[in-house]
Enzyme design. Structure first.
Site, PDB file in Angstrom:
ATOM      1  CD1 TRP A 126      -3.055   1.307   0.865  1.00 24.54           C
ATOM      2  CD2 TRP A 126      -1.507   2.430   2.004  1.00 24.54           C
ATOM      3  NE1 TRP A 126      -3.567   2.546   1.155  1.00 24.54           N
ATOM      4  CE2 TRP A 126      -2.643   3.255   1.858  1.00 24.54           C
ATOM      5  CE3 TRP A 126      -0.409   2.944   2.693  1.00 24.54           C
ATOM      6  CZ2 TRP A 126      -2.706   4.555   2.364  1.00 24.54           C
ATOM      7  CZ3 TRP A 126      -0.469   4.235   3.195  1.00 24.54           C
ATOM      8  CH2 TRP A 126      -1.604   5.017   3.031  1.00 24.54           C
ATOM      9  CG  HIS A 127       3.286   2.279   3.304  1.00 31.89           C
ATOM     10  ND1 HIS A 127       2.693   1.219   3.940  1.00 31.89           N
ATOM     11  CD2 HIS A 127       3.145   3.342   4.125  1.00 31.89           C
ATOM     12  CE1 HIS A 127       2.228   1.627   5.112  1.00 31.89           C
ATOM     13  NE2 HIS A 127       2.479   2.904   5.246  1.00 31.89           N
ATOM     14  N   GLY A 128       3.790   1.717  -1.355  1.00 37.33           N
ATOM     15  CA  GLY A 128       4.486   2.011  -2.601  1.00 37.33           C
ATOM     16  C   GLY A 128       4.645   0.758  -3.437  1.00 37.33           C
TER      17      GLY A 128
END
Lengths: 358, 450
Positions: free
Chosen positions: B306-308
């Protein structure tokens, strides 16, 4: 019961007032302290809104045009150095009251490009001239390593050699005191020994007999504005004698003839322009009272502005070229190279950022 | 538009607040929607349509799910926003895995946040935990609400469902909102951005050293914390000014004594989202050991992802999965456990902050002294001296000490004196932050990959 007014709400009032000020304040053209044009609010068009160009320009303009920005910059600098105890602000350090920029590492690529550029000048423009090469150390060179600043390795740049030129080492004639406290440049009144050494190496002699005249008392150099730190103003001094006063300088860009010192330029954003009118691509200096019949062509950067007037004493004609502002390919249209002595005089900063040499 | 920018602080925000207060009650959500769309369009004009379509899809799907709460309807409703997220955020990652030519698709800012908000809404309506929002303006205002649009926290529909329909703003709300916003702004501008200069200096180092690597690692963990929690504070403060009560997103995570506790204190809105909408629906811990292990790995791989869209983020998530599993069986003594957690978090953010796994390898080796670098260099000692105070401020600021000190003063001082002291402190904070912004100081945006 009626609620008491809480002073925190005053912040909202103040915030709103500053916001109104932002909307209404007329835009400023220039930041004198930073010596740069300020970004202006853009015109809104459909395409600039859709591609984000309007927003980007608005953001930088609203920052540049913020009310009381000058004072806020000083506040930021004071907080960063006095409260956070940071050793630099915008990469400008202060060593014993002298401001210097942390200019980053030595670029081998840039040094190689500088070498190639100067070599090509020699080959194309003055293959038969006697060529001299001198590097001006920036003041960071004189800040001792023990001070602990991550300064550029200027000594590495000073090692640069040009096989076709006789190198003149100037570093021994200078100290940290040779430079302005608030500016990158050297002070003319402190470089007479440097000028004499250059002259001697090129086979001429300077009288070393000058009258010092202070022409500005409130000079704040380029680092003063960039750092935002409170610093004391300095004076600008020019050195004169009868021979120097008799010189005339023709500026190819403006078509004007002036003396070695352009006193009107003291009102410019950079008062250092008093020396040979500052950043000018091409100058021709005539000296009717020269001590020799010799001629000299100097390829230089801004450091040359204050030392060339001293060298003029010994030359009947001096051509001053700054290839940061003129394409070297165009020089034959303006300069008649006919075997004059050539001096390549560049500072460590320009050699380390040599893409600016055209 | 960054919260920490002159256009936001002195152009957008005052106009938005005035407009909000000026319009009648029934038009407040419409005014918020209008301003939020302008806010989003300022940074991403071309993606306004995408957001509008996603909102419309979410709205219609909510109504459908309320009528027909079937599994297929839920899957179909969630498919479109997930597909959009996958396309815009992860296409290049998957193409890269198979060495196919990359499409270089620009990532719409905030897409991860608003997609997750819509998904939580749909899931809540499907599970009958929430009623579908009948008013399109209210729903669109919820999804696009500018305070939390680009950097969170992930505000779940249930949290503000009632306030979307009806809310009031008291003087206390405005005071709290201003205070919370300015504290967040100070965290971002005066701590995160300043430490960001140190982390940028490490990346441009001429004389790398072990000391510099450690300085970077500590500064980066602090930068991320103060940037992210600062944004959350600003969002919570702004929400309060408009009458919304968002949940807390950070709770002094560096005080934790285990990775498990860390994730209860760090980006809590994301942690609880994955717990409630992925982990528990997968069976949580009430299943076989193998399934439980699978659930943990899935949740933490997704958290990282989700963060990258890069392997280092996936590994970052899986690292925490491994730590959480280990902590089920290994209990460390109290003092040691805190040191362990700090080291783990610092190392994990080195992984998080690396542009790729090769850079992480180099950073990690430097930290452990395995790159043959000197222990210290002139450059690293200079930056240590130059950033010692900001680092100290960061370390102290990440503990409850400032809040406790303020609490003690509030209790000891008479109310008028406390109010004046508080006003003065907040005013100084605003002026200082403005000074840094007007000066054009370093002001990075860390959420471009979220």
């Amino acid at each position: 019961m009626k609620k008491k007014f809480n002073p925190v709400l005053l912040i909202a009032v103040l915030w709103l007032a500053v916001s109104v000020f932002c909307w209404l304040k007329p835009a400023q053209e220039i930041s004198d302290s930073e010596r740069r044009k300020l970004d202006q609010f853009p015109k809104l068009t459909f395409s600039s809104a859709m591609n984000g160009g309007f927003m980007e320009k608005f953001e930088s303009a609203s920052t540049d045009q913020f009310p009381l920005r000058e004072g806020l910059r000083k506040l930021k600098a004071a907080f960063s150095t006095d409260v956070y105890l940071q050793l630099d602000n915008h990469d400008i350090i202060s060593y014993e009251g002298s401001l210097e920029k942390l200019n980053g590492p030595v670029s081998e690529t840039s040094l190689q490009k500088a070498q190639d550029k100067l070599q090509s000048l020699h080959t194309k423009l003055f293959p038969d001239s006697k060529v001299y090469f001198a590097i001006v150390p920036e003041k960071g060179y004189y800040i001792p390593e023990s001070a602990g600043y991550p300064l550029t390795d200027y000594a590495e740049i000073l090692k640069l050699e040009l096989p076709f030129a006789e190198k003149i080492d100037l570093s021994g004639t200078l100290t940290l005191d040779s430079y302005y406290l608030t500016d990158s440049h050297w002070r003319q009144e402190t470089i007479t020994e440097t000028a004499a050494q250059l002259a001697a190496a090129m086979g001429v002699t300077l009288s070393a007999d000058y009258t010092a005249e202070t022409v500005k008392e409130d000079f704040l150099g380029v680092y003063a504005g960039q750092s935002g730190q409170p610093v004391r103003a300095e004076s600008i001094t020019i050195l004169r004698n009868d021979i120097l006063d008799g010189c005339t300088v023709y500026n190819h860009e403006t078509g004007r003839t002036n003396g070695l010192y352009d006193l009107e330029a003291l009102g410019n954003r950079d008062p250092y322009d008093v020396y040979l009118s500052g950043a000018v691509p091409l100058l021709d200096i005539e000296n009717p009272n020269a001590t020799t019949d010799k001629e000299l062509v100097v390829f230089r950067d801004s450091f040359g502005s204050s030392i060339i007037p001293l060298l003029c004493e010994a030359y009947r004609h001096v051509t001053v070229v700054d290839i940061r502002y003129i394409q070297s390919i165009a020089l034959p249209n303006f300069v008649d190279f006919h075997g004059q002595d050539v001096l390549l005089l560049y500072s460590t900063g320009v050699l380390n950022n040599s893409t600016m040499l055209r | 538009m960054l919260f920490s920018s002159i256009p936001f602080l002195y152009y957008f925000l005052p106009v938005t607040v005035l407009l909000y207060w000026a319009v009648p009650k029934r038009a407040k959500n419409a005014s918020l929607l209008l301003c939020s769309l302008f806010f989003y369009g300022w940074g991403e004009p071309k993606y306004l349509l995408l957001m509008a379509l996603t909102i419309l899809w979410g709205y219609l799907s909510g109504l459908l799910l309320e009528r027909k709460p079937t599994k297929w309807a839920m899957l179909l409703s969630a498919a479109a926003p997930i597909a959009a997220l996958l396309y815009f955020k992860y296409t290049d990652f998957f193409l890269g895995m198979f060495s196919l030519p990359l499409q270089h698709i620009a990532l719409p800012i905030g897409i991860s946040f608003y997609t997750f908000q819509i998904l939580s809404y749909l899931a809540d309506v499907y599970r009958k935990d929430a009623k579908a929002q009948k008013n399109f303006i209210n729903f669109a205002a919820y999804v696009s609400l500018f305070p939390q649009l680009v950097a969170g926290p992930i505000v779940r529909y249930q949290t503000i469902a009632d306030e979307l329909d009806s809310r009031s703003v008291s003087q206390e709300d405005v005071i709290y909102g201003i205070q919370r916003f300015l504290i967040g702004l100070g965290k971002k501008v005066l701590i995160a951005n300043v430490l960001g200069e140190l982390t940028a200096a490490y990346r441009a180092a001429v004389e790398p050293s072990v000391l510099f690597a450690w300085l970077y690692a500590v500064a980066y963990a602090m930068q991320i914390y103060f940037d992210f929690s600062g944004y959350s504070d600003m969002a919570i403060g702004l929400g309060r000014v408009f009458g919304f009560h968002f949940l807390e997103n950070f709770n002094y995570p560096f005080l934790s004594a285990s990775a498990t506790e860390f994730w209860r204190r760090w980006h809590m809105s994301l942690g609880t989202w994955f717990r409630d909408y992925v982990y528990i629906p997968l069976g949580g811990s009430r299943c076989s050991r193998i399934k439980w292990l699978r659930n943990i790995l899935v949740v933490w791989a997704l958290t990282g992802f989700w963060h990258g869209a890069a392997w280092n983020f996936i590994l970052w998530g899986l690292l925490f999965a491994a730590l959480l599993l280990m902590e089920k069986y290994v209990k460390l003594p109290k003092g040691i456990s805190h040191v362990y957690l700090l080291l783990v978090v610092i190392f994990s953010f080195v992984l998080f902050g690396a542009s790729d796994l090769r850079q992480f390898g180099a950073d990690f080796a430097a930290l452990l002294g395995l790159r043959g670098l000197p222990a210290a260099s002139t450059e690293s000692l200079y930056y240590l001296r130059s950033f010692a105070v900001p680092l100290l401020v960061g370390i102290l600021g990440s503990t409850p000490l400032p809040k406790q000190l303020a609490g003690k003063l509030e209790n000891k001082l008479p109310v008028p004196a406390w109010n004046i002291l508080r006003t003065t402190a907040l005013l100084i904070l605003l002026v200082l932050c403005t000074a840094y912004l007007a000066d054009g100081s370093f002001n990075p945006f860390l959420y471009f990959r979220f």
